[in-house]
Design a protein around this motif. Structure first.
Motif, mmCIF file in Angstrom:
data_model
loop_
_atom_site.group_PDB
_atom_site.id
_atom_site.type_symbol
_atom_site.label_atom_id
_atom_site.label_comp_id
_atom_site.label_asym_id
_atom_site.label_seq_id
_atom_site.Cartn_x
_atom_site.Cartn_y
_atom_site.Cartn_z
ATOM 1 N N ILE A 63 1.581 7.633 -6.237
ATOM 2 C CA ILE A 63 0.571 8.679 -6.414
ATOM 3 C C ILE A 63 1.153 10.041 -6.044
ATOM 4 O O ILE A 63 0.950 11.033 -6.762
ATOM 5 C CB ILE A 63 -0.698 8.358 -5.590
ATOM 6 C CG1 ILE A 63 -1.402 7.136 -6.193
ATOM 7 C CG2 ILE A 63 -1.641 9.560 -5.540
ATOM 8 C CD1 ILE A 63 -2.529 6.579 -5.351
ATOM 9 N N ARG A 64 1.888 10.107 -4.955
ATOM 10 C CA ARG A 64 2.520 11.375 -4.554
ATOM 11 C C ARG A 64 3.466 11.886 -5.632
ATOM 12 O O ARG A 64 3.516 13.081 -5.931
ATOM 13 C CB ARG A 64 3.262 11.203 -3.229
ATOM 14 C CG ARG A 64 2.363 11.178 -2.047
ATOM 15 C CD ARG A 64 3.154 11.098 -0.758
ATOM 16 N NE ARG A 64 2.231 11.068 0.373
ATOM 17 C CZ ARG A 64 2.485 10.481 1.507
ATOM 18 N NH1 ARG A 64 3.634 9.872 1.714
ATOM 19 N NH2 ARG A 64 1.589 10.491 2.473
ATOM 20 N N MET A 106 0.822 -1.182 0.000
ATOM 21 C CA MET A 106 0.000 0.000 0.000
ATOM 22 C C MET A 106 0.873 1.255 0.000
ATOM 23 O O MET A 106 0.549 2.231 -0.672
ATOM 24 C CB MET A 106 -0.901 -0.068 1.237
ATOM 25 C CG MET A 106 -2.169 0.672 1.158
ATOM 26 S SD MET A 106 -3.119 0.289 -0.304
ATOM 27 C CE MET A 106 -4.482 1.275 0.035
ATOM 28 N N GLN A 107 1.980 1.180 0.740
ATOM 29 C CA GLN A 107 2.876 2.330 0.818
ATOM 30 C C GLN A 107 3.487 2.638 -0.543
ATOM 31 O O GLN A 107 3.667 3.797 -0.899
ATOM 32 C CB GLN A 107 3.972 2.086 1.854
ATOM 33 C CG GLN A 107 4.839 3.304 2.128
ATOM 34 C CD GLN A 107 4.045 4.493 2.647
ATOM 35 O OE1 GLN A 107 3.229 4.358 3.536
ATOM 36 N NE2 GLN A 107 4.265 5.658 2.074
ATOM 37 N N GLU A 108 3.777 1.591 -1.319
ATOM 38 C CA GLU A 108 4.326 1.804 -2.662
ATOM 39 C C GLU A 108 3.338 2.566 -3.540
ATOM 40 O O GLU A 108 3.722 3.471 -4.292
ATOM 41 C CB GLU A 108 4.671 0.466 -3.321
ATOM 42 C CG GLU A 108 5.921 -0.180 -2.774
ATOM 43 C CD GLU A 108 6.224 -1.490 -3.471
ATOM 44 O OE1 GLU A 108 6.085 -1.565 -4.708
ATOM 45 O OE2 GLU A 108 6.610 -2.440 -2.776
ATOM 46 N N ILE A 109 2.070 2.209 -3.448
ATOM 47 C CA ILE A 109 1.041 2.883 -4.243
ATOM 48 C C ILE A 109 0.943 4.354 -3.833
ATOM 49 O O ILE A 109 0.883 5.243 -4.689
ATOM 50 C CB ILE A 109 -0.320 2.176 -4.077
ATOM 51 C CG1 ILE A 109 -0.253 0.781 -4.688
ATOM 52 C CG2 ILE A 109 -1.444 2.992 -4.721
ATOM 53 C CD1 ILE A 109 -1.460 -0.081 -4.399
ATOM 54 N N ILE A 110 0.954 4.592 -2.539
ATOM 55 C CA ILE A 110 0.894 5.971 -2.038
ATOM 56 C C ILE A 110 2.079 6.782 -2.555
ATOM 57 O O ILE A 110 1.915 7.920 -3.017
ATOM 58 C CB ILE A 110 0.837 5.988 -0.490
ATOM 59 C CG1 ILE A 110 -0.495 5.409 -0.017
ATOM 60 C CG2 ILE A 110 1.058 7.396 0.062
ATOM 61 C CD1 ILE A 110 -0.559 5.110 1.464
ATOM 62 N N ASN A 111 3.274 6.207 -2.513
ATOM 63 C CA ASN A 111 4.465 6.906 -3.008
ATOM 64 C C ASN A 111 4.364 7.211 -4.496
ATOM 65 O O ASN A 111 4.763 8.298 -4.944
ATOM 66 C CB ASN A 111 5.723 6.085 -2.728
ATOM 67 C CG ASN A 111 6.057 6.010 -1.255
ATOM 68 O OD1 ASN A 111 5.601 6.831 -0.461
ATOM 69 N ND2 ASN A 111 6.837 5.018 -0.892
#
Length: 158
Positions: A8-9, A1-6
């Motif tokens: 998107i940012r 999930m953190q990879e997806i957030i990064n």
């Protein structure tokens, strides 16, 4: 999930205030997972696009993906295509997701595997798998360079 957030940012920062994010931007800026890259590579093999297949392989190597990992990932991918072909030919009642060993969050991949399996005859996939096995043996025993071997398999089957 953190990879997806990064990811998107990264895209938001690229687009800045009021900017628009296009598919081309996503392709340029986002880091693809190995599995997505292998699907792209297999699509190009199936469509007989040798240059594009080699370009994708070179990108993996440039990004420091270990040759052995690339070989194993390709082997596992083609093994799933082969299992799918066998499943279709036997008209099995077993669920395709179970045959492919997919996790519940990977069910969406079934259609991608089905599409790619149509590029190849069952015998072709079987031969490609055996070429990967042979290359693994030869590279581990110093009989063939793994990079040259992978490229040879791609060229032969593209």
């Amino acid at each position: 999930m953190q990879e997806i957030i990064n990811e998107i940012r990264k895209l938001i920062e690229f687009a800045s205030n009021g900017g628009t994010i296009k598919k081309e931007d996503i392709d340029k800026l986002s880091t693809k997972q190995m599995q997505a890259i292998i699907f792209d590579l297999t699509d190009n093999i199936g469509n007989k696009k040798i240059e594009k297949s080699l370009e994708i392989l070179d990108t993996l190597i440039y990004n420091k993906e270990p040759h052995q990992k690339i070989l194993i990932t390709l082997y596992n991918h083609f093994k799933k295509l082969y299992l799918l072909k066998l499943h279709e030919n036997l008209h099995s009642n077993i669920d395709v997701v179970q045959v492919l060993g997919l996790k519940p969050n990977q069910v969406f991949l079934v259609n991608k595997y089905k599409k790619q399996a149509m590029y190849f005859r069952e015998e072709e996939i079987f031969n490609i798998i055996n070429e990967f096995i042979d290359l693994d043996y030869k590279s581990k025993n110093g009989l063939m360079d793994i990079d040259v071997g992978i490229k040879a398999i791609l060229c032969k089957n593209s």
